[in-house]
Scaffold this motif. Structure first.
Motif, PDB file in Angstrom:
ATOM      1  N   VAL A   6      16.216 -13.871  18.410  1.00  0.00           N
ATOM      2  CA  VAL A   6      15.566 -14.124  19.692  1.00  0.00           C
ATOM      3  C   VAL A   6      16.500 -13.587  20.769  1.00  0.00           C
ATOM      4  N   GLY A   7      15.957 -12.767  21.674  1.00  0.00           N
ATOM      5  CA  GLY A   7      16.777 -12.202  22.744  1.00  0.00           C
ATOM      6  C   GLY A   7      16.998 -10.716  22.529  1.00  0.00           C
ATOM      7  N   GLU A   8      17.935 -10.148  23.293  1.00  0.00           N
ATOM      8  CA  GLU A   8      18.158  -8.701  23.232  1.00  0.00           C
ATOM      9  C   GLU A   8      19.471  -8.388  22.527  1.00  0.00           C
ATOM     10  N   THR A   9      19.382  -7.619  21.446  1.00  0.00           N
ATOM     11  CA  THR A   9      20.584  -7.161  20.730  1.00  0.00           C
ATOM     12  C   THR A   9      20.898  -5.751  21.203  1.00  0.00           C
ATOM     13  N   VAL A  10      22.146  -5.527  21.614  1.00  0.00           N
ATOM     14  CA  VAL A  10      22.547  -4.187  22.048  1.00  0.00           C
ATOM     15  C   VAL A  10      23.476  -3.607  20.977  1.00  0.00           C
ATOM     16  N   ILE A  11      23.121  -2.414  20.507  1.00  0.00           N
ATOM     17  CA  ILE A  11      23.877  -1.794  19.404  1.00  0.00           C
ATOM     18  C   ILE A  11      24.556  -0.528  19.912  1.00  0.00           C
ATOM     19  N   GLU A  12      25.856  -0.474  19.675  1.00  0.00           N
ATOM     20  CA  GLU A  12      26.641   0.704  20.071  1.00  0.00           C
ATOM     21  C   GLU A  12      27.014   1.492  18.835  1.00  0.00           C
ATOM     22  N   GLY A  13      26.885   2.795  18.888  1.00  0.00           N
ATOM     23  CA  GLY A  13      27.326   3.630  17.771  1.00  0.00           C
ATOM     24  C   GLY A  13      26.358   3.646  16.599  1.00  0.00           C
ATOM     25  N   LEU A  14      25.089   3.294  16.843  1.00  0.00           N
ATOM     26  CA  LEU A  14      24.090   3.318  15.762  1.00  0.00           C
ATOM     27  C   LEU A  14      24.017   4.722  15.159  1.00  0.00           C
ATOM     28  N   LEU A  15      23.917   4.811  13.856  1.00  0.00           N
ATOM     29  CA  LEU A  15      23.700   6.109  13.204  1.00  0.00           C
ATOM     30  C   LEU A  15      22.292   6.586  13.558  1.00  0.00           C
ATOM     31  N   GLU A  16      22.197   7.752  14.205  1.00  0.00           N
ATOM     32  CA  GLU A  16      20.869   8.276  14.548  1.00  0.00           C
ATOM     33  C   GLU A  16      20.428   9.284  13.491  1.00  0.00           C
ATOM     34  N   GLY A  17      20.552   8.901  12.248  1.00  0.00           N
ATOM     35  CA  GLY A  17      20.057   9.701  11.128  1.00  0.00           C
ATOM     36  C   GLY A  17      18.612   9.301  10.852  1.00  0.00           C
ATOM     37  N   GLU A  18      17.900  10.162  10.132  1.00  0.00           N
ATOM     38  CA  GLU A  18      16.470   9.904   9.907  1.00  0.00           C
ATOM     39  C   GLU A  18      16.218   8.578   9.206  1.00  0.00           C
TER      40      GLU A  18
END
Ligand code: S3P
Length: 484
Positions: A81-93
């Motif tokens: 519940v709420g907003e999770t902020v993700i840094e450095g997420l792998l932007e792979g397919e």
């Protein structure tokens, strides 16, 4: 922006006699094996690439975010519940497909100013998707998501590309049935799978029949929306990112040693609270430039912020035993994981025997280890490799035939491989079978071999390491598009 790709293609099956069909069904029920196929080059427009003998590789890099952690951050963000902020997420397919699937199930997943923001719907809050959920090439994505959905009152159909559609799903559908979920799959428990989530889920105690973090995670994620305690027992330690991240999001997770192994228990129906995640660099991706630097004479490389969770560092341990010059600096903790910087200098490697117990901590690294072994002095024997048969390709077969195409002498068993070092000539054309790690491993081999090595298709590299080719080129690697 992420796009939900929908594949409606389901290949027709040959008409068999009633008896043969019956025999196949019985065999499939009793085994959890991949569907036999001759070749997996399903790409209409393959992107072949040739790697050539290169001069010293030098530089300072950061490889993309960890794939396992990236999938889990999106999934738990959606269940919180709420907003999770993700840094450095792998932007792979693979990871983008998980994001797209979560959006189809009601989560708000968006990239803003370089970070990913997930607005969750809470445990059990999935909306029924209006279309098929396509996980592309990703076994982790589909298995974890089937687990997460299995105890919610929705019905969803999951599929993937030709590689994923041949991989075994029975290993997760069996435990999910114990919660009360109902699945209809293709023969042998293969995708597409339609899963009707349990309306009144019950908690489960499940002993893992295979050392698989994906199965463990599917059960724990299903257990989130079952009342009471769900327990998974694993005889061999597998990556523990799900347990760690569940605790990070506020769930109660207990670990206990039992006579059968480690029992991991989750208390069901918690309120998960949004939590920030910094994704560390992926040790499985770091493995490729790292081995390249070991093999190409005169190389010196620094890789920053690599995750050093002990359930993932088997390759580094094994390479050091083979004589690799790898130093770890600045060990520190970030988002509940240990990370550090790796310093690598080219090294002369020796062949060794690698025990089966270490396999789960380096299960994705055998293709690149086998390449390193082909350049070592003496024989390297790897055992306990049955799981490699059911990865993005039959990796054991793909490694062996790729090495043979490059002149390497080897022996192959059902679940073992022995590679005679110093026999790598290069000059071969390697079939990658829709497998990113086979493609990257043989491109690395080509940088150190006497003759160039061509891989038939690099397009699947984008599933886990989209910038692999330009990053290696910056370090000094030479690649060329082959003339067709
Ligand atoms: C993964 C677990 C491993 C690994 C895969 C990622 C995960 O699979 O091969 O690339 O994120 O849980 P298994 O757990 O099935 O061995």
């Amino acid at each position: 922006m992420i796009i939900l790709a929908v594949s409606g293609e389901i290949k027709g099956r040959p008409i068999a006699t009633k008896q043969a069909a019956c025999q196949r069904e019985v065999a499939a029920r009793n085994r959890d094996t991949p569907e036999p196929v001759k070749s997996l080059t399903a790409n209409a427009q393959p992107a072949p690439l040739t790697a050539k003998t290169s001069g010293p590789l030098k530089g300072h890099i950061r490889v993309p975010g960890d794939k396992s952690i990236s999938h889990r951050a999106l999934i738990l963000g959606a269940l919180a519940v709420g907003e999770t902020v993700i840094e450095g997420l792998l932007e792979g397919e693979d990871v983008l497909n998980t994001g797209a699937v979560l959006r189809a199930l009601g989560a708000d997943v968006q990239k803003k100013a370089g970070r990913w923001h997930v607005h969750g719907f809470g445990v059990g809050g999935f909306a029924e998707p209006q279309d098929i959920l396509d996980h592309g090439n990703s076994g982790t994505g589909v298995r974890l998501m089937m687990g997460a959905v299995a105890t919610s009152p929705v019905t969803a159909t999951f599929t993937g590309d030709a590689s994923l559609r041949r991989r075994p799903m029975k290993r997760v559908l069996d435990p999910l049935a114990l919660f009360g979920a109902e699945a209809t799959a293709r023969e042998g428990g293969r995708l597409p799978v339609t899963l009707k989530g349990a309306r009144e889920p019950v908690p489960v105690t499940y002993r893992l029949p295979v050392a698989s973090a994906q199965v463990k995670s599917a059960v724990l994620l299903a257990g989130l929306n079952a009342p009471g305690h769900t327990t998974v027992i694993e005889a061999e330690a597998t990556r523990d990112h799900t347990e760690r991240m569940l605790a990070h999001f506020g769930a109660t997770v207990r670990r206990e040693q039992t006579a059968d192994g480690t029992a991991i228990t989750i208390v069901g129906q918690p309120e998960l609270k949004a939590a920030p995640v910094r994704v560390p660099a992926d040790p499985s991706s770091a493995a490729f430039p790292l081995v390249a630097a070991l093999l190409v004479p005169g190389s010196q490389l620094r890789i920053d912020g690599v995750m050093l969770n002990p359930t993932r560092t088997g390759l580094f341990t094994v390479l050091k035993r083979m004589g690799a010059n790898i130093a770890i600096e600045n060990e520190r903790s970030e988002s509940g994981e240990t990370i550090g910087d790796l310093l690598i200098k080219s090294s002369s490697l020796k062949g060794i025997d690698i025990e089966p117990e270490i396999a789960p901590s380096m299960i994705d690294e055998y293709p690149i280890l086998a390449v390193a072994a082909a350049f070592a002095n003496g024989r390297t024997r790897m055992t306990g490799l049955a799981e490699l048969r059911v990865k993005e390709s039959d990796r054991l077969a793909a490694i062996a035939s790729g090495l043979k195409a490059c002149g390497v002498k080897l022996e192959l068993g059902d679940d073992w491989l022995a590679v005679d070092g110093g026999t790598m000539l290069g000059g071969g054309k390697v079939e990658t079978h829709m497998d990113h790690r086979i493609a990257m491993s043989f491109l690395i081999a080509g940088l150190a071999a006497k003759s160039p090595i061509t891989v038939d298709d690099t397009s699947f590299v984008a599933t886990s390491f989209p910038d692999f080719v330009p990053m290696m080129e910056k370090l000094g690697a030479t690649f060329a598009r082959p003339n067709r």
